[in-house]
Design a protein around this motif. Structure first.
Motif, PDB file in Angstrom:
ATOM      1  N   VAL A 174     -35.834  58.934  34.891  1.00 48.11           N
ATOM      2  CA  VAL A 174     -35.998  57.481  34.848  1.00 48.11           C
ATOM      3  C   VAL A 174     -34.720  56.862  35.406  1.00 48.11           C
ATOM      4  O   VAL A 174     -33.617  57.366  35.158  1.00 48.11           O
ATOM      5  CB  VAL A 174     -36.302  56.973  33.415  1.00 48.11           C
ATOM      6  N   PRO A 175     -34.823  55.796  36.209  1.00 47.95           N
ATOM      7  CA  PRO A 175     -33.638  55.233  36.858  1.00 47.95           C
ATOM      8  C   PRO A 175     -32.553  54.737  35.898  1.00 47.95           C
ATOM      9  O   PRO A 175     -31.367  54.974  36.140  1.00 47.95           O
ATOM     10  CB  PRO A 175     -34.202  54.082  37.690  1.00 47.95           C
ATOM     11  N   ASP A 176     -32.927  54.070  34.803  1.00 48.36           N
ATOM     12  CA  ASP A 176     -31.889  53.577  33.897  1.00 48.36           C
ATOM     13  C   ASP A 176     -31.218  54.720  33.151  1.00 48.36           C
ATOM     14  O   ASP A 176     -30.013  54.709  32.909  1.00 48.36           O
ATOM     15  CB  ASP A 176     -32.422  52.506  32.936  1.00 48.36           C
ATOM     16  N   GLY A 177     -31.984  55.753  32.815  1.00 43.68           N
ATOM     17  CA  GLY A 177     -31.412  56.926  32.164  1.00 43.68           C
ATOM     18  C   GLY A 177     -30.476  57.679  33.094  1.00 43.68           C
ATOM     19  O   GLY A 177     -29.412  58.155  32.680  1.00 43.68           O
ATOM     20  N   ARG A 178     -30.865  57.782  34.360  1.00 43.53           N
ATOM     21  CA  ARG A 178     -29.999  58.424  35.359  1.00 43.53           C
ATOM     22  C   ARG A 178     -28.692  57.643  35.475  1.00 43.53           C
ATOM     23  O   ARG A 178     -27.603  58.232  35.470  1.00 43.53           O
ATOM     24  CB  ARG A 178     -30.690  58.500  36.713  1.00 43.53           C
ATOM     25  N   ALA A 179     -28.773  56.317  35.570  1.00 42.86           N
ATOM     26  CA  ALA A 179     -27.565  55.491  35.686  1.00 42.86           C
ATOM     27  C   ALA A 179     -26.667  55.690  34.466  1.00 42.86           C
ATOM     28  O   ALA A 179     -25.452  55.843  34.595  1.00 42.86           O
ATOM     29  CB  ALA A 179     -27.941  54.020  35.842  1.00 42.86           C
ATOM     30  N   GLY A 180     -27.272  55.705  33.280  1.00 42.00           N
ATOM     31  CA  GLY A 180     -26.493  55.864  32.057  1.00 42.00           C
ATOM     32  C   GLY A 180     -25.791  57.200  31.962  1.00 42.00           C
ATOM     33  O   GLY A 180     -24.608  57.270  31.605  1.00 42.00           O
ATOM     34  N   ILE A 181     -26.493  58.276  32.310  1.00 37.17           N
ATOM     35  CA  ILE A 181     -25.864  59.594  32.165  1.00 37.17           C
ATOM     36  C   ILE A 181     -24.845  59.827  33.275  1.00 37.17           C
ATOM     37  O   ILE A 181     -23.814  60.483  33.054  1.00 37.17           O
ATOM     38  CB  ILE A 181     -26.906  60.744  32.090  1.00 37.17           C
ATOM     39  N   GLU A 182     -25.052  59.266  34.451  1.00 39.17           N
ATOM     40  CA  GLU A 182     -24.036  59.377  35.493  1.00 39.17           C
ATOM     41  C   GLU A 182     -22.768  58.626  35.092  1.00 39.17           C
ATOM     42  O   GLU A 182     -21.657  59.097  35.329  1.00 39.17           O
ATOM     43  CB  GLU A 182     -24.585  58.898  36.832  1.00 39.17           C
ATOM     44  N   ARG A 183     -22.923  57.467  34.456  1.00 40.31           N
ATOM     45  CA  ARG A 183     -21.765  56.726  33.939  1.00 40.31           C
ATOM     46  C   ARG A 183     -21.051  57.556  32.866  1.00 40.31           C
ATOM     47  O   ARG A 183     -19.832  57.606  32.813  1.00 40.31           O
ATOM     48  CB  ARG A 183     -22.212  55.377  33.369  1.00 40.31           C
ATOM     49  N   TRP A 184     -21.835  58.192  31.999  1.00 46.36           N
ATOM     50  CA  TRP A 184     -21.277  59.001  30.915  1.00 46.36           C
ATOM     51  C   TRP A 184     -20.469  60.173  31.480  1.00 46.36           C
ATOM     52  O   TRP A 184     -19.344  60.433  31.048  1.00 46.36           O
ATOM     53  CB  TRP A 184     -22.407  59.484  30.012  1.00 46.36           C
ATOM     54  N   PHE A 185     -21.064  60.884  32.456  1.00 47.14           N
ATOM     55  CA  PHE A 185     -20.336  61.991  33.076  1.00 47.14           C
ATOM     56  C   PHE A 185     -19.064  61.495  33.773  1.00 47.14           C
ATOM     57  O   PHE A 185     -18.017  62.137  33.686  1.00 47.14           O
ATOM     58  CB  PHE A 185     -21.215  62.746  34.089  1.00 47.14           C
ATOM     59  N   SER A 186     -19.128  60.365  34.455  1.00 47.14           N
ATOM     60  CA  SER A 186     -17.940  59.804  35.133  1.00 47.14           C
ATOM     61  C   SER A 186     -16.840  59.468  34.136  1.00 47.14           C
ATOM     62  O   SER A 186     -15.663  59.734  34.393  1.00 47.14           O
ATOM     63  CB  SER A 186     -18.311  58.559  35.930  1.00 47.14           C
ATOM     64  N   ALA A 187     -17.219  58.877  33.007  1.00 49.80           N
ATOM     65  CA  ALA A 187     -16.228  58.535  31.980  1.00 49.80           C
ATOM     66  C   ALA A 187     -15.579  59.792  31.419  1.00 49.80           C
ATOM     67  O   ALA A 187     -14.374  59.800  31.139  1.00 49.80           O
ATOM     68  CB  ALA A 187     -16.873  57.717  30.868  1.00 49.80           C
ATOM     69  N   ARG A 188     -16.315  60.878  31.282  1.00 51.07           N
ATOM     70  CA  ARG A 188     -15.750  62.139  30.771  1.00 51.07           C
ATOM     71  C   ARG A 188     -14.762  62.731  31.767  1.00 51.07           C
ATOM     72  O   ARG A 188     -13.742  63.258  31.372  1.00 51.07           O
ATOM     73  CB  ARG A 188     -16.874  63.157  30.503  1.00 51.07           C
ATOM     74  N   ARG A 189     -15.076  62.621  33.060  1.00 55.27           N
ATOM     75  CA  ARG A 189     -14.172  63.154  34.092  1.00 55.27           C
ATOM     76  C   ARG A 189     -12.882  62.335  34.152  1.00 55.27           C
ATOM     77  O   ARG A 189     -11.833  62.869  34.466  1.00 55.27           O
ATOM     78  CB  ARG A 189     -14.860  63.147  35.454  1.00 55.27           C
TER      79      ARG A 189
END
Length: 176
Positions: A159-174
């Motif tokens: 789902v597009p909003d879920g993809r956006a959210g998890i990509e943001r989450w991974f970016s914040a972890r990096r």
């Protein structure tokens, strides 16, 4: 909260572009007209944090049917605080009732949907019970596997909003 007979009739809290609640509209109208609204997402992780629970939506969903998501969540109801909506959605969709940790709030616009996403994390190693009207399949995947799934939009359409959210989450972890 008792849901209406038709999911498109469910009342949804309407927001403005800045994130203030401005009213109420039926879910179907909100989706059809691309009205700003509030939504929650809870990232369910294993107790050790190494796995994430991913699920596939049922074919009958109003938007993004049969797509994958790693967030349990949904729309915020009229007068419902985001924290309360997130707890409710996690319980309804996955049968999990645990404390939530806020992650972030962000605005999402894509695929005709505009919403303010309120995201949270929960840790859980117990059983997961799917809401059959919402979830067709679910299972635990490692963080590396989840990244692989995100890199394979043909094999694992998210789902597009879920993809956006998890990509943001991974970016914040990096970034840490």
């Amino acid at each position: 909260m008792q849901l209406p007979a038709r999911p498109g009739d469910e009342p949804v809290a309407v927001f403005d572009a800045a994130g203030a609640v401005t009213g109420v509209a039926p879910r179907g109208v909100v989706y059809r007209e691309g009205i700003w609204h509030g939504a929650t997402g809870v990232l369910l992780r294993s107790g050790d944090g190494e796995r994430v629970y991913v699920h596939r939506r049922t074919p009958g969903k109003l938007i993004w049917p049969s797509r994958y998501d790693c967030w349990a969540g949904g729309v915020i109801g009229p007068g419902e605080p985001p924290d309360t909506a997130a707890v409710r959605e996690l319980s309804e969709e996955l049968g999990v009732e645990v404390p939530l940790t806020p992650i972030e709030r962000f605005a999402f616009e894509g695929d005709g949907v505009r919403c303010h996403m309120f995201t949270y994390e929960a840790r859980w190693d117990g059983p997961v019970r799917h809401q059959p009207e919402e979830i067709a399949w679910g299972g635990w995947v490692t963080l590396d596997d989840l990244r692989g799934w995100l890199d394979d939009p043909e094999g694992h359409p998210f789902v597009p909003d879920g993809r956006a959210g998890i990509e943001r989450w991974f970016s914040a972890r990096r970034a840490r």
